[in-house]
Design a protein around this motif. Structure first.
Motif, short mmCIF file in Angstrom:
data_model
loop_
_atom_site.label_atom_id
_atom_site.label_comp_id
_atom_site.label_asym_id
_atom_site.label_seq_id
_atom_site.Cartn_x
_atom_site.Cartn_y
_atom_site.Cartn_z
N ALA A 279 0.88 -4.38 -6.01
CA ALA A 279 0.92 -3.26 -5.07
C ALA A 279 0.91 -3.77 -3.63
N ARG A 283 3.75 -3.11 -0.74
CA ARG A 283 3.40 -2.54 0.57
C ARG A 283 3.79 -3.49 1.71
N TRP A 287 6.26 -2.61 4.66
CA TRP A 287 5.83 -2.80 6.04
C TRP A 287 6.88 -3.56 6.83
N LYS A 315 3.31 8.94 7.32
CA LYS A 315 3.17 7.83 6.39
C LYS A 315 4.52 7.34 5.87
N ALA A 321 0.61 2.81 8.24
CA ALA A 321 0.29 3.32 6.91
C ALA A 321 0.53 2.26 5.84
N SER A 322 1.63 1.50 6.00
CA SER A 322 1.91 0.42 5.05
C SER A 322 0.84 -0.66 5.12
N ASP A 324 -2.29 -0.29 6.09
CA ASP A 324 -3.55 0.21 5.52
C ASP A 324 -3.53 0.15 4.01
N ARG A 325 -2.39 0.51 3.39
CA ARG A 325 -2.30 0.46 1.93
C ARG A 325 -2.29 -0.98 1.43
N ALA A 328 -5.89 -2.15 1.63
CA ALA A 328 -6.69 -1.54 0.57
C ALA A 328 -6.42 -2.21 -0.77
N ALA A 329 -5.15 -2.55 -1.04
CA ALA A 329 -4.81 -3.23 -2.30
C ALA A 329 -5.45 -4.61 -2.36
#
Length: 382
Positions: A279, A283, A287, A315, A321-322, A324-325, A328-329
């Protein structure tokens, strides 16, 4: 600590781009990172082995952290008033972070990684002295019993036999316990530490890339690569962004066949560890594509559209947004590998549970048994 410093720098630049008063969540993230870095400095000072090099890095970071936060506050104050000097203060703070603070944190990080490797090697070293002494003791007890048998024609000496059994049990316990503990430690290193090292490096690269992306818009082309160097004339911060993304995604640019994410994927040994890394690779690729579109707008002179593409709320368009994801992954993958490390380490440590107390008890029993056995034979000659 390194990650907190890098993330604080990224949050500061993101808040600056928002203009005026930065969003509350961005300010909270910055404050949280600075507080975490401060706590980790104290933890590092207490946990380090006391080497001069580590102490020097901790002292340097302790000195520079308040200087950095003061420069960030100066940048914010000027930015709120709409003064262009705010951008200069932010670039100055970023230079301090990138050129002095993060290198110091990385040197400390590498020193502690090396100490961890040394500790692993020490812990996994076979206890040849203890096992050798155990073998000699069992052999000596057997020799004494054989000598008594030849002298007295008594086949068994209960006391010496009990002492031999106690020493034999302790010898087997030490050997088996260490073997199992060593296997657990090896498992914790292979399944935890190696993955954690790569994932931490990947997260740091992502943070540095995000910082470079933000500062590209802050500087607006004011900082370029000097003539005579590779990429001369290009925006320095965008060059730094591309370098970190290449380190993250590898030469193929897919994050699956190279780079830090590719290494992390190879080290992941189950779906719970591999899925977050995949993931993260997706992302990161997303990005990079969005970044290229933002750069197209910026180079065409449409700064507002470029800004929207970087920190906008949409997003489906914003690189933020990319990022941040992606972050998080990576955090999810790190949490899983940390759990794997701790479970394997506990298993290894569990193999030695009670060994010290058991050794003392068995040694006392063996000594008592040998004493009783020899005393009974001596009593026959009184």
């Amino acid at each position: 600590m390194y990650r907190s410093l890098a993330d604080a720098n990224t949050a500061a630049s993101s808040g600056f781009l928002a203009g005026g008063l930065e969003p509350a969540e961005v300010r909270e993230r910055y404050d949280r990172d600075i507080a975490t870095a401060s706590r980790k400095l104290v933890t590092a000072a207490a946990a380090t082995d006391g080497s001069a090099d580590s102490a020097a890095e901790i002292e340097e970071l302790s000195r520079l952290l308040p200087v950095y936060t003061a420069r960030i506050e100066a940048a914010r104050a000027n930015n709120r008033q709409g003064l262009p000097l705010g951008g200069a203060w932010l670039r100055n703070a970023n230079d301090l972070m990138q050129e002095e603070m993060l290198p110091a944190a990385e040197r400390l990080y590498q020193a502690e990684k090396e100490r961890l490797r040394t500790d692993y090697a020490t812990a996994q070293g076979f206890p040849w002295v203890a096992v050798g002494l155990g073998v000699l003791t069992v052999g000596a007890l057997g020799g004494v019993q054989h000598a008594l048998y030849r002298r007295t024609n008594r086949r068994f000496n209960v006391g010496l036999l009990g002492a031999t059994a106690a020493c034999g049990v302790l010898l087997v316990w030490v050997t088996a316990g260490h073997t199992l503990a060593s296997a657990g430690l090896s498992d914790s290193y292979e399944r935890g530490v190696r993955s954690l090292n790569v994932l931490n490096d990947a997260r740091i690269s992502a943070l540095k890339a995000r910082g470079g992306e933000n500062l590209t818009l802050v500087a607006r082309g004011a900082v370029t690569v000097p003539a005579g160097q590779k990429f001369a004339g290009q925006d320095s911060y965008d060059v730094a962004y591309r370098a970190e993304m290449a380190r993250l995604l590898g030469p193929e640019g897919d994050g699956r066949s190279g780079g830090l994410l590719g290494q992390a994927l190879e080290l992941a040994d189950d779906p719970a560890g591999g899925d977050p890394v995949r993931a993260a690779a997706d992302r990161a690729g997303e990005w990079r594509e969005r970044h290229l579109k933002a750069r197209e707008y910026d180079e065409a002179g449409d700064y507002e559209q470029a800004l929207k593409r970087v920190i906008g709320a949409e997003k489906d368009e914003a690189t933020g947004a990319s990022f941040d994801r992606l972050d998080a992954a990576l955090e999810k993958a790190l949490a899983h590998e940390q759990g794997e490390f701790e479970r394997a380490a506990r298993t290894g440590g569990g193999a030695l549970t009670g060994l010290v107390a058991g050794a003392l008890v068995l040694a006392a029993l063996g000594t008592a048994g040998a004493g009783v056995g020899i005393a009974r034979r001596l009593a026959e000659y009184r």
